[in-house]
Design a protein around this motif. Structure first.
Motif, PDB file in Angstrom:
ATOM      1  N   ARG A 141       0.821  -1.224   0.000  1.00 46.62           N
ATOM      2  CA  ARG A 141       0.000   0.000   0.000  1.00 46.62           C
ATOM      3  C   ARG A 141       0.851   1.270   0.000  1.00 46.62           C
ATOM      4  O   ARG A 141       0.344   2.352  -0.245  1.00 46.62           O
ATOM      5  N   SER A 142       2.166   1.136   0.284  1.00 44.15           N
ATOM      6  CA  SER A 142       3.063   2.296   0.248  1.00 44.15           C
ATOM      7  C   SER A 142       3.589   2.587  -1.149  1.00 44.15           C
ATOM      8  O   SER A 142       4.208   3.620  -1.378  1.00 44.15           O
ATOM      9  N   LEU A 143       3.371   1.653  -2.094  1.00 41.75           N
ATOM     10  CA  LEU A 143       3.754   1.901  -3.488  1.00 41.75           C
ATOM     11  C   LEU A 143       2.703   2.808  -4.108  1.00 41.75           C
ATOM     12  O   LEU A 143       1.527   2.487  -4.115  1.00 41.75           O
ATOM     13  N   THR A 144       3.115   3.957  -4.617  1.00 39.64           N
ATOM     14  CA  THR A 144       2.161   4.896  -5.197  1.00 39.64           C
ATOM     15  C   THR A 144       2.100   4.801  -6.715  1.00 39.64           C
ATOM     16  O   THR A 144       1.128   5.220  -7.313  1.00 39.64           O
ATOM     17  N   ASP A 145       3.153   4.273  -7.326  1.00 38.18           N
ATOM     18  CA  ASP A 145       3.177   4.173  -8.786  1.00 38.18           C
ATOM     19  C   ASP A 145       4.052   3.007  -9.202  1.00 38.18           C
ATOM     20  O   ASP A 145       5.150   2.819  -8.675  1.00 38.18           O
ATOM     21  N   LEU A 146       3.549   2.235 -10.150  1.00 37.62           N
ATOM     22  CA  LEU A 146       4.271   1.096 -10.693  1.00 37.62           C
ATOM     23  C   LEU A 146       3.800   0.943 -12.127  1.00 37.62           C
ATOM     24  O   LEU A 146       2.688   0.491 -12.372  1.00 37.62           O
ATOM     25  N   GLU A 147       4.644   1.372 -13.076  1.00 39.19           N
ATOM     26  CA  GLU A 147       4.216   1.340 -14.470  1.00 39.19           C
ATOM     27  C   GLU A 147       5.401   1.217 -15.419  1.00 39.19           C
ATOM     28  O   GLU A 147       6.544   1.501 -15.061  1.00 39.19           O
TER      29      GLU A 147
END
Length: 134
Positions: free
Chosen positions: A65-71
């Protein structure tokens, strides 16, 4: 070699090794300028097979939940999030804070264009990504 010379050599060797360990630690978690939004960049490992690209991002203490962006955009992987300062229970005094915290961002140019993220898992302080080749 006298005992005094040996003791002096041991201390000098210990200090040399500590300085080397500190230098390696600074290289492992590269700090970035405070005026920028990101506060640190996590280190990554990238592996390639005939079917996929595998990326391991070192993210100690970071939850899903601490990951804000993964792309993935084109040939570039972008990972961003936040690592808070862990707070122990009870009355604790902080003596050393070396593990980076705060907002992190990492852009990695990958060796293959047009990838798609087909899996990710946070385990053992690392983010494990699988990117399928199209």
């Amino acid at each position: 070699m006298s005992e005094d010379d040996f003791e002096s050599w041991m201390w000098a060797e210990a200090m040399r090794r500590q300085e080397r360990a500190d230098r390696i630690q600074r290289q492992f978690f590269r700090r970035v300028e405070a005026r920028q939004r990101k506060q640190w960049e996590p280190p990554v490992d990238v592996f390639e097979t005939s079917e996929a690209i595998y990326v391991i991002v070192a993210l100690p203490g970071v939850s899903d939940r601490s990951l804000t962006d993964l792309e993935v955009a084109g040939d570039t992987l972008y990972v961003a999030g936040n690592r808070g300062v862990p707070t122990p229970t009870g009355d604790a005094l902080l003596h050393r804070l070396e593990i980076p915290h705060g907002h992190f961002e990492r852009r990695v140019v990958l060796p293959w264009p047009r990838l798609v993220i087909t899996g990710h898992e946070l385990a053992d302080g690392c983010l494990y990504l699988t990117l399928a080749k199209r």
